[in-house]
Design an enzyme around this catalytic site. Sequence first.
Site, PDB file in Angstrom:
ATOM      1  N   THR A 146       0.862  -1.211   0.072  1.00  0.00           N
ATOM      2  CA  THR A 146      -0.119  -0.066   0.014  1.00  0.00           C
ATOM      3  C   THR A 146       0.826   1.192   0.121  1.00  0.00           C
ATOM      4  O   THR A 146       1.429   1.585  -1.042  1.00  0.00           O
ATOM      5  CB  THR A 146      -0.932   0.112   1.177  1.00  0.00           C
ATOM      6  OG1 THR A 146      -0.220  -0.239   2.352  1.00  0.00           O
ATOM      7  CG2 THR A 146      -2.063  -1.105   0.953  1.00  0.00           C
ATOM      8  N   LYS A 168       4.204  -6.964   3.853  1.00  0.00           N
ATOM      9  CA  LYS A 168       3.796  -5.696   3.440  1.00  0.00           C
ATOM     10  C   LYS A 168       3.640  -4.722   4.750  1.00  0.00           C
ATOM     11  O   LYS A 168       3.089  -5.414   5.804  1.00  0.00           O
ATOM     12  CB  LYS A 168       2.570  -5.713   2.309  1.00  0.00           C
ATOM     13  CG  LYS A 168       1.324  -5.989   3.121  1.00  0.00           C
ATOM     14  CD  LYS A 168       0.420  -4.764   3.786  1.00  0.00           C
ATOM     15  CE  LYS A 168       0.547  -3.512   3.198  1.00  0.00           C
ATOM     16  NZ  LYS A 168      -0.411  -2.706   3.929  1.00  0.00           N
ATOM     17  N   THR A 179       0.399  -9.438  13.161  1.00  0.00           N
ATOM     18  CA  THR A 179       1.306  -8.345  12.205  1.00  0.00           C
ATOM     19  C   THR A 179       0.577  -7.913  11.160  1.00  0.00           C
ATOM     20  O   THR A 179      -0.736  -8.134  10.810  1.00  0.00           O
ATOM     21  CB  THR A 179       2.715  -9.007  12.070  1.00  0.00           C
ATOM     22  OG1 THR A 179       3.365  -8.043  11.238  1.00  0.00           O
ATOM     23  CG2 THR A 179       2.555 -10.111  11.130  1.00  0.00           C
ATOM     24  N   GLU A 259       6.200   4.662   7.255  1.00  0.00           N
ATOM     25  CA  GLU A 259       5.774   5.829   6.502  1.00  0.00           C
ATOM     26  C   GLU A 259       6.514   7.043   6.840  1.00  0.00           C
ATOM     27  O   GLU A 259       6.608   7.481   7.972  1.00  0.00           O
ATOM     28  CB  GLU A 259       4.071   6.066   6.661  1.00  0.00           C
ATOM     29  CG  GLU A 259       3.347   5.035   6.027  1.00  0.00           C
ATOM     30  CD  GLU A 259       1.856   5.191   6.238  1.00  0.00           C
ATOM     31  OE1 GLU A 259       1.032   4.701   5.723  1.00  0.00           O
ATOM     32  OE2 GLU A 259       1.430   5.739   7.363  1.00  0.00           O
ATOM     33  N   ASN A 360      -0.355  10.741   5.802  1.00  0.00           N
ATOM     34  CA  ASN A 360      -1.650  10.164   6.534  1.00  0.00           C
ATOM     35  C   ASN A 360      -2.649  11.503   6.463  1.00  0.00           C
ATOM     36  O   ASN A 360      -3.696  11.055   6.768  1.00  0.00           O
ATOM     37  CB  ASN A 360      -1.204   9.618   8.102  1.00  0.00           C
ATOM     38  CG  ASN A 360      -0.640   8.391   7.710  1.00  0.00           C
ATOM     39  OD1 ASN A 360      -1.455   7.457   7.058  1.00  0.00           O
ATOM     40  ND2 ASN A 360       0.584   8.148   8.201  1.00  0.00           N
ATOM     41  N   THR A 365      -7.324  11.238  -0.213  1.00  0.00           N
ATOM     42  CA  THR A 365      -7.538  12.208  -1.214  1.00  0.00           C
ATOM     43  C   THR A 365      -6.349  12.295  -2.500  1.00  0.00           C
ATOM     44  O   THR A 365      -5.505  11.466  -2.399  1.00  0.00           O
ATOM     45  CB  THR A 365      -7.731  13.713  -0.688  1.00  0.00           C
ATOM     46  OG1 THR A 365      -6.508  13.830   0.142  1.00  0.00           O
ATOM     47  CG2 THR A 365      -8.983  13.961   0.068  1.00  0.00           C
TER      48      THR A 365
END
Lengths: 365, 365
Positions: A146, A168, A179, A259, A360, A365
């Site tokens: 993702t 992932k 997990t 991230e 995030n 969007t």
Amino acid sequence: MKQTGITAPEGFLAGGIACGIKKSGKPDLAVIYSEVPAVAAGVFTANQYKAAPIIVSMEQIKSKSCRAIISNAGNANCGTGKKGIEDAKLMVKTAAEVFNINSKQILVTSTGSIGKQLPMDKIVGGIKNLKATKDGGSDMAQAILTTDTRKKEIALDMGGYTIAGVAKGSGMIHPNMATMHCFITTDAKIEKSTLQKLLKKAVENSFNMITVDQCMSTNDCVFVLANGMSGVKPKENDFYTGLEKVCKYLAIEIARDGEGATQLIIVNVSGAKNEKEAKTAARAIAGSDLLKCAVYGKDYNLGRIYAAVGATSVKMDAGKIKADMKFGEKETIIICDLGAGYARAQAWGCDMTEGYVKINADYHT
Amino acid sequence: MKQTGITAPEGFLAGGIACGIKKSGKPDLAVIYSEVPAVAAGVFTANQYKAAPIIVSMEQIKSKSCRAIISNAGNANCGTGKKGIEDAKLMVKTAAEVFNINSKQILVTSTGSIGKQLPMDKIVGGIKNLKATKDGGSDMAQAILTTDTRKKEIALDMGGYTIAGVAKGSGMIHPNMATMHCFITTDAKIEKSTLQKLLKKAVENSFNMITVDQCMSTNDCVFVLANGMSGVKPKENDFYTGLEKVCKYLAIEIARDGEGATQLIIVNVSGAKNEKEAKTAARAIAGSDLLKCAVYGKDYNLGRIYAAVGATSVKMDAGKIKADMKFGEKETIIICDLGAGYARAQAWGCDMTEGYVKINADYHT
């Protein structure tokens, strides 16, 4: 040529394609396939708000044998009610027809955003186009991502048999007895109950020791398929060593690819009263937003380490506790001795950056 | 002229100056002073790694009466060992001499970065220059700030007596039976034990229901001084209502001024099994990094609310849970009904922005 990814063990095939779930047009549908029946083990998220495929797979994994894992990215099929359960079952049924196997032998997972129904026309059509091949491991590893920036794959030659894994995960990472998506294959011969026991232990020492944002996912799972095709029945200890190595490698890769992250954080706690407390302290340090910001800014700020441990119920001696931070180019090592005993633990996390916020804030969007 | 800040109740004076602790040269030393002995109540951080002034004030507050609070910003006097305790005591001793009161009647607090010894020459010199006046409330409110962008003050006319409060706090905000620095004064006549009981309850419904970053401070405390100078002995319930109002106002102002924040987040949880679970769920939602990023990005993402609650042990019905997000210009309201009972709670937080990361990556440098 020796296979390097999830298809490295004998008898495993895989594949991944784009079927149109992701707006970006990137790969989003994947399969792992065993040529012969395999025993399966799995651990699942402890989040009460479980996604539909998790609920379905928790039932499916009770089967004596397993032949395939079908997985999509881009939509988590979570918060989707009865329709979500039906859709997860339809993914299983369609895969059973396409790969001509018993529908009880298929595990299913989804990952992506929560609260939207799956685009089942695209997924059903996609499953019909999915091919599982010996060369398809890399495509498979790509199709489950993702917000990850890269694939996470490993294959470990255990001398006579192989253990391989793919994972992932990049955000909503704070596992608890579970997990992110991680699929492990092996051609070792091993009993289902032993496999389950060893997986649980390996997960506790790997995936359960990482955090990106203290947010526990609704879709976490780890599966292992063992098809026995190598003919080798390994010693339990040897197999465990390999399994834990694969799990730790993938767990650390997930933390490293957190991230927006620029640094992997490795937390080494010592001097704890017992192992459980060592783990709790290590996780608390790795999870502190303030510490993560300090690592990003290369700010030598031990107070944030002490404050993070002190906020837990872990026994510490405020007069004896000692910590240190060592900044590397891509990795930061945090050391903390609690001064309360002899137990140790390691946890992994990543720094917090403006990138995390951006990813995030703009996720939908 | 009617006073508006911490000196609004009769008999309270205050002051704040810059004594050179902060490199910026901003005000960093403050005093609150009562002309007559007051009874004092206090709650303190539950963090095991307590700062020296907290340890000293936990002892001092046992005195029958209190006359002053002495407070510095820019350095938390935490992680400073025996020297830190001696320094906190020296602050008390110096203030006792300057204000000519018994040293047992003085509370002391510090806030700022952790792990550095206080610059005691500057502080001792500063205390000698400190003046407490009726007009000094605003200077006092200014001098306790760290990364706060503005003062937090309130004075509540209770009809015959007054309750006033001042607070600081912007990061490392996740109180547990305690809070950031908050000082409350009142000229009501009230017994020490009653005051302590009511403060504890008010803190549970106010400061303990806010979070900025899930990081519990080492220096949190809330003090109330009640000097009885209005001559009014209020009904317990009436006084509690006013006290809670003051605490809630200041708590919300702290959340609103969270480091880097652009939005106050108000979380309304209903449908909980009991009040404790309602509070736990509300705090979990307010504390989720992912939800906070979603609010910043005005991303209508209910999945993050469900995932945050599901990760707790709070009883929820995954089939009945309902949530909503209402984005305002400066405030976002989150509604979540757990579908498991009738209890409610409210918590407050703020969005997570690039600004939070920047402030905390560069905190020392």
